[in-house]
Design a protein around this motif. Structure first.
Motif, PDB file in Angstrom:
ATOM      1  N   ASP A 241     -26.750 -21.933   9.975  1.00  0.00           N
ATOM      2  CA  ASP A 241     -25.692 -21.625  10.938  1.00  0.00           C
ATOM      3  C   ASP A 241     -24.494 -22.554  10.816  1.00  0.00           C
ATOM      4  O   ASP A 241     -23.350 -22.147  11.023  1.00  0.00           O
ATOM      5  N   SER A 242     -24.744 -23.833  10.483  1.00  0.00           N
ATOM      6  CA  SER A 242     -23.644 -24.793  10.414  1.00  0.00           C
ATOM      7  C   SER A 242     -23.998 -25.956   9.493  1.00  0.00           C
ATOM      8  O   SER A 242     -25.173 -26.218   9.232  1.00  0.00           O
ATOM      9  N   VAL A 243     -22.954 -26.622   9.025  1.00  0.00           N
ATOM     10  CA  VAL A 243     -23.093 -27.821   8.192  1.00  0.00           C
ATOM     11  C   VAL A 243     -22.072 -28.844   8.657  1.00  0.00           C
ATOM     12  O   VAL A 243     -20.901 -28.509   8.852  1.00  0.00           O
ATOM     13  N   SER A 244     -22.488 -30.085   8.825  1.00  0.00           N
ATOM     14  CA  SER A 244     -21.583 -31.163   9.210  1.00  0.00           C
ATOM     15  C   SER A 244     -21.287 -32.035   8.002  1.00  0.00           C
ATOM     16  O   SER A 244     -22.204 -32.428   7.269  1.00  0.00           O
ATOM     17  N   LEU A 245     -19.998 -32.336   7.787  1.00  0.00           N
ATOM     18  CA  LEU A 245     -19.563 -33.224   6.720  1.00  0.00           C
ATOM     19  C   LEU A 245     -18.868 -34.415   7.362  1.00  0.00           C
ATOM     20  O   LEU A 245     -18.138 -34.255   8.346  1.00  0.00           O
ATOM     21  N   VAL A 246     -19.061 -35.601   6.808  1.00  0.00           N
ATOM     22  CA  VAL A 246     -18.495 -36.800   7.409  1.00  0.00           C
ATOM     23  C   VAL A 246     -17.529 -37.479   6.454  1.00  0.00           C
ATOM     24  O   VAL A 246     -17.596 -37.294   5.229  1.00  0.00           O
ATOM     25  N   TYR A 247     -16.613 -38.282   7.020  1.00  0.00           N
ATOM     26  CA  TYR A 247     -15.633 -39.012   6.229  1.00  0.00           C
ATOM     27  C   TYR A 247     -16.262 -40.262   5.629  1.00  0.00           C
ATOM     28  O   TYR A 247     -17.315 -40.736   6.067  1.00  0.00           O
ATOM     29  N   TRP A 248     -15.553 -40.841   4.635  1.00  0.00           N
ATOM     30  CA  TRP A 248     -16.091 -41.977   3.889  1.00  0.00           C
ATOM     31  C   TRP A 248     -16.350 -43.197   4.760  1.00  0.00           C
ATOM     32  O   TRP A 248     -17.280 -43.957   4.520  1.00  0.00           O
ATOM     33  N   TRP A 249     -15.527 -43.396   5.809  1.00  0.00           N
ATOM     34  CA  TRP A 249     -15.712 -44.600   6.609  1.00  0.00           C
ATOM     35  C   TRP A 249     -17.017 -44.544   7.409  1.00  0.00           C
ATOM     36  O   TRP A 249     -17.595 -45.578   7.749  1.00  0.00           O
ATOM     37  N   VAL A 250     -17.518 -43.337   7.669  1.00  0.00           N
ATOM     38  CA  VAL A 250     -18.801 -43.194   8.348  1.00  0.00           C
ATOM     39  C   VAL A 250     -19.933 -43.605   7.406  1.00  0.00           C
ATOM     40  O   VAL A 250     -20.839 -44.344   7.779  1.00  0.00           O
ATOM     41  N   ILE A 251     -19.836 -43.136   6.157  1.00  0.00           N
ATOM     42  CA  ILE A 251     -20.863 -43.466   5.166  1.00  0.00           C
ATOM     43  C   ILE A 251     -20.878 -44.965   4.880  1.00  0.00           C
ATOM     44  O   ILE A 251     -21.926 -45.564   4.615  1.00  0.00           O
ATOM     45  N   ARG A 252     -19.710 -45.597   4.984  1.00  0.00           N
ATOM     46  CA  ARG A 252     -19.633 -47.040   4.768  1.00  0.00           C
ATOM     47  C   ARG A 252     -20.191 -47.833   5.952  1.00  0.00           C
ATOM     48  O   ARG A 252     -20.325 -49.051   5.883  1.00  0.00           O
ATOM     49  N   GLY A 253     -20.493 -47.153   7.027  1.00  0.00           N
ATOM     50  CA  GLY A 253     -21.104 -47.819   8.162  1.00  0.00           C
ATOM     51  C   GLY A 253     -20.132 -48.398   9.165  1.00  0.00           C
ATOM     52  O   GLY A 253     -20.525 -49.216  10.011  1.00  0.00           O
ATOM     53  N   GLU A 254     -18.866 -48.002   9.099  1.00  0.00           N
ATOM     54  CA  GLU A 254     -17.894 -48.492  10.084  1.00  0.00           C
ATOM     55  C   GLU A 254     -18.178 -47.839  11.428  1.00  0.00           C
ATOM     56  O   GLU A 254     -18.353 -46.616  11.526  1.00  0.00           O
ATOM     57  N   SER A 255     -18.215 -48.623  12.484  1.00  0.00           N
ATOM     58  CA  SER A 255     -18.591 -48.109  13.805  1.00  0.00           C
ATOM     59  C   SER A 255     -17.424 -47.414  14.498  1.00  0.00           C
ATOM     60  O   SER A 255     -17.631 -46.546  15.331  1.00  0.00           O
ATOM     61  N   THR A 256     -16.218 -47.812  14.170  1.00  0.00           N
ATOM     62  CA  THR A 256     -15.047 -47.195  14.802  1.00  0.00           C
ATOM     63  C   THR A 256     -14.025 -46.862  13.727  1.00  0.00           C
ATOM     64  O   THR A 256     -13.908 -47.574  12.728  1.00  0.00           O
ATOM     65  N   PRO A 257     -13.232 -45.801  13.918  1.00  0.00           N
ATOM     66  CA  PRO A 257     -12.240 -45.398  12.921  1.00  0.00           C
ATOM     67  C   PRO A 257     -10.999 -46.272  12.977  1.00  0.00           C
ATOM     68  O   PRO A 257     -10.103 -46.041  13.759  1.00  0.00           O
ATOM     69  N   LYS A 258     -10.942 -47.292  12.148  1.00  0.00           N
ATOM     70  CA  LYS A 258      -9.795 -48.205  12.121  1.00  0.00           C
ATOM     71  C   LYS A 258      -8.965 -47.971  10.873  1.00  0.00           C
ATOM     72  O   LYS A 258      -9.509 -47.623   9.845  1.00  0.00           O
TER      73      LYS A 258
END
Length: 258
Positions: A241-258
């Motif tokens: 039904d759905s697929v979620s894709l994430v940005y590189w900063w998430v994979i790098r383990g950054e807790s907040t988008p800076k």
């Protein structure tokens, strides 16, 4: 004796060159300076009069998509934030015409960083004409102040995330926005190690093509950390039904988008 003199002269020139280069680097480069400290994802930059608006979304905090008023006409632009550059520190605004015809056209404008104004604002100088003929050689220097604010999550749109990449490692699906993406909606991707074409459509819809055949179609929802694809038109047998894709900063383990 002549060889000694010649050798000494060369050494002297090299030392002079090195000193000049070091001095120029000190002046021209601002890698971790005041402007760099203002970089942030998921914000919108604008001035009080609405001449310039830039949204910074997705993977990167140093480029965005926006509009600029030139001679009363609105130009859609890609904005690159330069924190270090031999040509200066500031923002380069590249027109839609230039982005879609590269490398044949270079219609762009430059905002030269002047000073930081508090935690969320900066002043720039520019020859960009907002009300007179577009001839920078005969224009006086203008000053403009841009202020940033948080961009509401409900207004985020992955199509306007300049040069963003998002992926789902579990199924090997990746989407990469290219310079034309904000203007045309076309992006590129990979699925199971094969090339795909991805299209952002109106009303938050999308379509994926692989090998000339439809791979998936439905709607997409943009979050601060990535994109979710809902295959409610085609592709649910392949992807669910759905697929979620994430940005590189998430994979790098950054807790907040800076």
């Amino acid at each position: 004796m002549k060889k000694t003199i010649k050798k000494a002269s060369i050494c002297g020139l090299l030392a002079l060159f090195a000193a000049s280069f070091t001095a120029s680097c000190t002046i021209m480069f601002d890698i971790d300076g005041d402007f760099k400290k203002l970089f942030e994802r998921n914000v919108v930059w604008s001035d009080e009069e609405g001449k310039i608006t830039i949204t910074v979304q997705g993977s990167n905090n140093d480029c965005g998509f926006g509009t600029v008023l030139v001679n009363g006409q609105e130009e859609r632009v890609i904005a690159d934030f330069w924190s270090y550059n031999v040509g200066g520190v500031g923002i380069r605004l590249e027109s839609e015409e230039s982005a879609l015809s590269r490398p044949y056209t270079t219609k762009s404008w430059w905002l030269d960083f002047k000073e930081k104004k508090g935690k969320n604002s900066a002043t720039f100088t520019t020859y960009l004409s907002f009300e007179t003929p577009d001839d920078s050689s005969s224009l006086p220097m203008n000053t403009i102040t841009l202020t940033k604010r948080v961009f509401p999550e409900e207004e985020l749109e992955a199509r306007y995330s300049v040069r963003s990449r998002c992926w789902n490692n579990d199924i090997g699906l990746e989407i990469s926005n290219i310079d034309e993406t904000p203007f045309t909606g076309r992006a590129i991707g990979r699925y199971n190690s094969e090339d795909t074409e991805f299209f952002y459509l109106d009303d938050h819809k999308f379509r994926m093509i692989m090998g000339g055949e439809l791979l998936g179609e439905g709607r997409h929802v943009t979050q601060t950390d990535g994109v979710t694809l809902f295959f409610d038109v085609f592709g649910s047998e392949e992807f669910g039904d759905s697929v979620s894709l994430v940005y590189w900063w998430v994979i790098r383990g950054e807790s907040t988008p800076k």
